[in-house]
Scaffold this active site. Structure first.
Site, PDB file in Angstrom:
ATOM      1  N   ALA A 116       0.954  -1.294   0.029  1.00 21.97           N
ATOM      2  CA  ALA A 116       0.068   0.023   0.135  1.00 21.97           C
ATOM      3  C   ALA A 116       0.806   1.226  -0.114  1.00 21.97           C
ATOM      4  CB  ALA A 116      -1.023  -0.117   1.239  1.00 21.97           C
ATOM      5  N   ASN A 182       1.857  -4.066   7.688  1.00 21.54           N
ATOM      6  CA  ASN A 182       2.426  -4.574   6.653  1.00 21.54           C
ATOM      7  C   ASN A 182       3.468  -3.575   5.743  1.00 21.54           C
ATOM      8  OD1 ASN A 182       2.263  -7.541   7.045  1.00 21.54           O
ATOM      9  ND2 ASN A 182       0.235  -7.157   6.127  1.00 21.54           N
ATOM     10  N   HIS A 212      -0.718   7.082   4.220  1.00 18.79           N
ATOM     11  CA  HIS A 212       0.753   6.846   4.546  1.00 18.79           C
ATOM     12  C   HIS A 212       1.471   7.702   4.269  1.00 18.79           C
ATOM     13  CE1 HIS A 212      -0.910   2.598   4.612  1.00 18.79           C
ATOM     14  NE2 HIS A 212      -1.597   2.724   3.714  1.00 18.79           N
TER      15      HIS A 212
END
Length: 256
Positions: A116, A182, A212
């Site tokens: 991601a 992750n 993120h």
């Protein structure tokens, strides 16, 4: 036609199946037994459901993990020892030092997908010139943190503004938040390591996106990347881009 084995049949696996490139076929799906009848019916018997990768007598062109860190720990080493190519989405499994060593020494080919986050190529390049500081921050809605260790650190029902509820190393984050961190592991493995990479996890009741943020400093200079992605509708813990990174792996396989 390339044939892959899919580990998992959950939300991410479904997203990958829906976007599978035409030149790639699913030959096998490793899933819980209660999914087997549905798999046979959905694919009209062209896909073989398995309880374990070891039940496959053929050789897949790629084994694509879309399941969990537990699946990587349970099956990863055996897959690689057969000389197969394993692509991993649940990179947080490698927070276990012993497991990482076994996987890297098992043979076969191990690929860690970008998942991601963006900027892993730049991070790896910066590593060649001397990385000094890597900070990763994840900001998600309360729904994305439910069922995780976050519930022991902050009241997700009453939080009214964006708050950081965890700060620590990528190794700690991946261990405590296996379904959510992750990306932290991917950043760490591509950069200065699990123990040196700093992670901040944040809950934000005003957002519907998974954001993120990556800040990197080193002898090369510095860069700052922010990615605001949508989670899968069927699983708010998983970013859509993570599933798309698995689709990309299939498309690259088709081009080989």
């Amino acid at each position: 036609m390339k044939k892959i084995m899919l580990l998992g049949y959950g939300a991410m696996a479904q997203a990958v199946i829906e976007r599978m490139p035409e030149a790639v076929a699913i030959g096998w799906i490793v899933a819980h037994e209660h999914h087997h009848a549905g798999i046979l019916a959905r694919f009209h018997g062209t896909v073989m459901p398995l309880l374990s990768p070891g039940d496959c007598a053929d050789t897949p062109d790629l084994v694509l993990e879309c399941a969990s860190q537990q699946a990587v720990a349970q099956y990863g080493e055996a897959i690689l020892r057969r000389g197969w190519h394993l692509a991993v989405v649940s990179t947080g499994a490698l927070a276990d030092r012993e497991l990482e060593a076994r996987l890297r020494n098992a043979g076969g080919r191990l690929t860690l997908l970008s998942g991601a986050v963006a900027g892993i190529d730049g991070l790896s390049a910066a590593k060649e010139g001397g990385l000094q500081r890597v900070v990763y921050r994840s900001r998600k809605s309360p729904a994305s943190w439910r069922g995780s260790h976050a519930e022991k650190l902050i009241n997700l029902d009453t939080v009214s503004s964006a708050q950081i509820f965890f700060e620590g190393s990528a190794r700690e984050a991946a261990r405590l938040f296996p379904a959510n961190a992750n990306v932290a592991a991917t950043v760490a493995l591509g950069g200065i390591g699990m123990d040196e990479t700093r992670v901040q996890l944040m809950v934000d009741p005003t957002t519907t996106r998974n954001t993120h943020t990556l800040h990197v400093e080193g002898l090369f200079g510095e860069f700052h990347i922010e990615l605001s992605g949508l989670p899968l509708a069927s699983n708010p813990k998983t970013s859509t881009l993570a599933a798309l990174s698995a689709v990309r792996a299939c498309r690259e396989l088709a081009q080989q």
